[in-house]
Design an enzyme around this catalytic site. Structure first.
Site, PDB file in Angstrom:
ATOM      1  N   GLY A  11      -1.409  -5.355  -6.388  1.00 24.74           N
ATOM      2  CA  GLY A  11      -0.026  -5.689  -6.670  1.00 24.74           C
ATOM      3  C   GLY A  11       0.350  -5.820  -8.132  1.00 24.74           C
ATOM      4  O   GLY A  11       1.298  -6.529  -8.464  1.00 24.74           O
ATOM      5  N   ILE A  91       1.370   6.145   5.108  1.00 26.66           N
ATOM      6  CA  ILE A  91       2.375   7.203   5.241  1.00 26.66           C
ATOM      7  C   ILE A  91       3.515   6.661   6.101  1.00 26.66           C
ATOM      8  O   ILE A  91       3.258   5.999   7.115  1.00 26.66           O
ATOM      9  CB  ILE A  91       1.767   8.439   5.936  1.00 26.66           C
ATOM     10  CG1 ILE A  91       0.560   8.965   5.158  1.00 26.66           C
ATOM     11  CG2 ILE A  91       2.827   9.523   6.115  1.00 26.66           C
ATOM     12  CD1 ILE A  91       0.883   9.737   3.912  1.00 26.66           C
ATOM     13  N   HIS A 108       4.475   6.857  -7.994  1.00 23.76           N
ATOM     14  CA  HIS A 108       3.331   7.713  -7.699  1.00 23.76           C
ATOM     15  C   HIS A 108       2.614   8.008  -9.011  1.00 23.76           C
ATOM     16  O   HIS A 108       3.266   8.356 -10.004  1.00 23.76           O
ATOM     17  CB  HIS A 108       3.821   9.011  -7.041  1.00 23.76           C
ATOM     18  CG  HIS A 108       2.728   9.968  -6.709  1.00 23.76           C
ATOM     19  ND1 HIS A 108       1.873   9.789  -5.652  1.00 23.76           N
ATOM     20  CD2 HIS A 108       2.338  11.111  -7.314  1.00 23.76           C
ATOM     21  CE1 HIS A 108       1.011  10.795  -5.613  1.00 23.76           C
ATOM     22  NE2 HIS A 108       1.263  11.598  -6.607  1.00 23.76           N
TER      23      HIS A 108
HETATM   24  C1  GRF Z   1      -2.426   2.258  -8.484  1.00 26.28           C
HETATM   25  O1  GRF Z   1      -3.339   3.339  -8.343  1.00 26.28           O
HETATM   26  C2  GRF Z   1      -1.109   2.772  -8.932  1.00 26.28           C
HETATM   27  O2  GRF Z   1      -1.270   3.941  -9.705  1.00 26.28           O
HETATM   28  C3  GRF Z   1      -0.399   3.114  -7.653  1.00 26.28           C
HETATM   29  O3  GRF Z   1      -0.864   2.194  -6.694  1.00 26.28           O
HETATM   30  C4  GRF Z   1      -2.174   1.711  -7.097  1.00 26.28           C
HETATM   31  C5  GRF Z   1      -2.275   0.219  -7.041  1.00 26.28           C
HETATM   32  O4  GRF Z   1      -1.251  -0.315  -7.800  1.00 26.28           O
HETATM   33  N1  GRF Z   1       1.023   2.987  -7.829  1.00 26.28           N
HETATM   34  P1  GRF Z   1      -0.983  -1.930  -7.791  1.00 26.28           P
HETATM   35  O5  GRF Z   1      -1.873  -2.530  -8.859  1.00 26.28           O
HETATM   36  O6  GRF Z   1      -1.368  -2.451  -6.399  1.00 26.28           O
HETATM   37  O7  GRF Z   1       0.471  -2.074  -8.113  1.00 26.28           O
END
Ligand code: GRF
Length: 194
Positions: A11, A91, A108
């Site tokens: 997160g 998904i 993304h």
């Molecule tokens: C990371 O690989 C980021 O690039 C993608 O989701 C993954 C986890 O992100 N958006 P987060 O630290 O859980 O926000």
């Protein structure tokens, strides 16, 4: 504006978004949800004082619509104006996307339209690309394919590993997503390029 954030992991994007929604920002976080009850992001959201919900996707194995119905019920209770996917690794069916069309965002970790799907950093390195980055887009039924609201670019360095590149891109995700969310909450759809 009320913003719900959905995540599957640590997160860090959710933290950046929640921390940005203060002062004269037109939005406030109303819910952080996850498909994984053990997601570290749920604890971090609770520490930030944001209501959380976990809809474990495993009991719904083979029943994606059932999982999404439970997720939608939890979201509707929080009545968000915007749903931000932030490291959400499930998904979503066209049915869910249609229910939240026009207010569903995702980040993304590639420069879309390149590298939809997974393992984006390893693929960019393997392709010999010299730059990579992240994209915030509106979510449509097709995977990683909606209107682009913002992108941030980073260099790929000669000895980069996927982990090193991922860390460099993640820093930019934490800059880009809050900027795009604020403009989206203000009703603007013009694209940001960092
Ligand atoms: C990371 O690989 C980021 O690039 C993608 O989701 C993954 C986890 O992100 N958006 P987060 O630290 O859980 O926000």
């Amino acid at each position: 504006k009320r913003v719900a954030i959905l995540l599957s992991g640590g997160g860090s994007n959710m933290v950046a978004l929640v921390r940005s929604m203060t002062g004269d920002h037109p939005a406030r976080p109303c819910l952080v949800g996850s498909n994984d009850p053990e997601a570290g992001g749920l604890r971090r959201a609770a520490e930030l004082g944001v209501p959380t919900v976990a809809i474990d996707h495993r009991p719904f194995k083979g029943d994606r619509p059932g999982f999404e119905a439970a997720l939608t019920a939890a979201l509707e209770e929080a009545a968000p104006d915007i749903v931000a996917l932030a490291g959400f690794m499930r998904i979503l069916t066209p049915g869910f996307v249609d229910r939240w069309a026009g207010r569903l965002l995702n980040i993304h970790p590639s420069l879309l339209p390149k590298y939809r799907g997974l393992d984006t950093h390893a693929r960019a390195i393997a392709a010999g690309d010299t730059e990579a980055g992240c994209t915030v887009h509106e979510v449509t039924a097709a995977l990683d394919d909606g209107p682009i609201l913002g992108q941030a670019r980073v260099p790929i360095l000669p000895e980069d590993t996927p982990a090193a590149l991922a860390a460099r891109v993640l820093v930019q995700e934490h800059r880009l997503y809050p900027l795009v969310l604020r403009r989206f909450a203000e009703g603007r759809r013009d694209r940001i390029d960092l």
